[in-house]
Motif scaffolding. Structure first.
Motif: not given
Ligand SMILES: [Zn+2]
Lengths: 146, 383
Positions: B339-345, B361-367
């Protein structure tokens, strides 16, 4: 700030199931390592389980392995583990047993650090007094020549 | 997708080695309070506020069965809907996304918390393994990670130095992140000379023990635009599991992450992630994982993760910055991790990254969840 101690102690009776029970019973009784084979995909599983995960039907073809195998990967752990009555360091490996399509995780012993390598040929050492659990295999060691 | 779902606000605690000053509910309220203040939202039943909550925590970590109960009062769970995800927090965001997409809710709160300082990580991990075949062997995620690292190194010639570079890069990035627990200016030699935990993993190759929480608010497009002038849209999500028995898996590759990423890319209309996505926040509990996961995400070919970091491409000023936040190696608790990866994105796409801001302009989060990234989730976000 106050820290309030807590503890969860729970006893379980995990069913080994009919497949796991046979595997463990054979291990205890006769030091035989049994794998189970899927008739559809021919995949040989150890540790054995009831259902093939790719074909979705139950398996019933038992295959006896001779216990020898090849090391796929390994690690030496330098910290203690409270669950186990053992001292660090302990070496673990994943071993592809001859005739099986999956790897078995277990301890490695009787091998020097500098001799550890992927591809090492191994054989199991069994406990003399066996209890019908995975620790009836004491560890795997390099195959003794001859 | 007919209507877009946006993330309108995110909040994190500062991650710390230990937070003896707060209970779980008090920790979670720190981030919930920030979100209520920022958005002006309240928990309501009439469609004017937050409709529901999805939380992520773990019974064993909190030492209570149904670990979401003690936090229900601070997540709007008093006489209101609250549901819990016990895998990584990125799945709680995924769940909330689906709740809104279904048309059932408009605005959903997502939280994740863990206080790792409270108990034994190895024991909790051990109890996730098969009680018949594996628990008695004393398996935990660190030694399984070591088995994966060794297999990966053997298969592709990845070196311990290349893994150490991940630690050096991420801890340096963490110096620019005020929430980071353990920022540091390190040399490769510092990592290689730290004490061995499970060969080839050393103390600095592993994420430290951490306490903290993360939360965010998701809303359907129309409401998201009212709640913030900088909504971040969830453009694609994908997840993929892999077999329970560690010996069944080819640990030198991450086929499940490849499939999760493909699924997210397809949904987001991404054909070349390296060109189209500007920043990556990923879950490296162990240094080798960042290299392996960059392969799985399609940022380089299989076995080229080591070469990729050596090229500098994944540095803060590189073409495809990976973990400008400092990643998990700088200290983020399990469950909170994804979730913190999403928050940082989101922080990056909202332009709120401060000294760690990159252009994207686009970001990727992975958990992920489970030993050796057994369960993977990839989320593509955009503005
Ligand atoms: Zn089959």
């Amino acid at each position: 700030m106050l820290l309030f101690p807590g503890k969860i102690i729970m006893d379980y009776s995990h069913a080994a199931g009919r497949v796991g029970s046979r595997f463990l019973a054979e291990l205890k009784k006769s030091k035989r390592l049994l794998a189970i084979r899927c008739r559809t995909c021919n995949r040989v599983y150890i540790p054995p389980r009831l259902t093939c995960k790719t074909c979705f039907h139950n398996m019933e073809d038992w295959i006896e392995l001779d216990g020898r195998g090849t090391l796929l990967t390994y690690t030496t752990v330098y910290y203690g583990e409270p669950v186990l009555d053992r001292e660090a360091p302990t070496t673990y490996g994943i071993i592809r047993l001859d005739g099986a399509d999956t790897g078995l995780v277990h301890f490695l012993n009787e091998v020097k650090q500098q001799d550890l390598r992927v591809g090492l040929r191994l054989e199991p050492v069994f406990k003399n007094e066996r209890n019908g659990n995975i620790l009836d295999i004491k560890y795997f060691r390099p195959i003794k020549s001859g | 997708m007919s209507e877009r779902i946006g993330i309108v606000a995110v909040a994190q605690t500062k991650y710390q080695k230990s937070r003896p000053d707060v209970r779980e509910s008090e920790l979670v309220y720190e981030v919930v309070e920030k979100l209520l203040t920022e958005t002006g939202l309240r928990f309501t039943d009439d469609g004017t506020g937050i409709d529901a909550a999805v939380t992520c925590s773990h019974d064993h970590w909190d030492g209570v069965t149904i670990s979401s109960w003690p936090i229900a009062d601070v997540t709007g769970g008093h006489l209101r809907p609250e549901e819990k995800v016990a895998e990584d927090g990125i799945f709680a965001a995924y769940y909330a996304f689906i709740q809104i997409l279904s048309g059932h809710y408009d605005v959903v709160l997502v939280t994740a918390h863990t206080k790792e300082s409270q108990t034994s990580k190895n024991l909790i991990e051990n109890s996730s393994f098969d009680p018949v075949y594996h628990q008695m062997l004393g398996l935990d995620y660190t030694m399984c990670a070591a088995l994966q690292a060794k297999r990966y190194m053997y298969k592709y010639g990845i070196t311990e130095e290349q893994c150490a570079r991940v630690v050096v890069k991420n801890k340096k990035n963490a110096c620019k992140n005020p929430n980071a627990q353990e920022p540091a200016e390190l040399e490769i030699g510092d990592v290689l000379s730290s004490r061995p935990l499970a060969y080839p993993i050393r103390y600095l190759d592993k994420k430290p023990t951490s306490d903290g929480a993360c939360a965010m608010i998701l809303a359907r497009e129309e409401k998201a635009k009212k709640l913030t002038d900088r909504p971040v849209w969830i453009e694609g999500v994908g997840s993929c599991y892999e077999g329970y028995y560690i010996g069944d898996r080819e640990l030198g590759d991450c086929e499940n992450l490849i499939k999760a990423a493909k699924s997210a890319y397809r949904m987001a209309g991404i054909s070349d992630p390296k060109k189209e996505i500007g920043v990556f926040e990923i879950s490296e509990e162990y240094s080798y994982q960042e290299l392996l996961w960059t392969e799985g995400l399609g940022l380089c070919d299989k076995g080229r993760g080591g070469t990729l970091i050596e090229s500098g491409a994944t540095a803060l000023d590189g073409e495809i910055p990976v973990n400008p936040s400092g990643g998990l190696l700088s200290g983020v608790p399990t469950n909170v991790a994804g979730l913190s990866r999403v928050a940082e994105a989101v922080i990056q796409l909202q332009g709120k990254g401060g000294d760690r801001q990159v252009s994207a302009r686009k970001a990727l989060a992975q958990g992920m969840c489970g030993p050796c990234g057994q369960l993977q989730c990839v989320m593509v976000l955009g503005i």
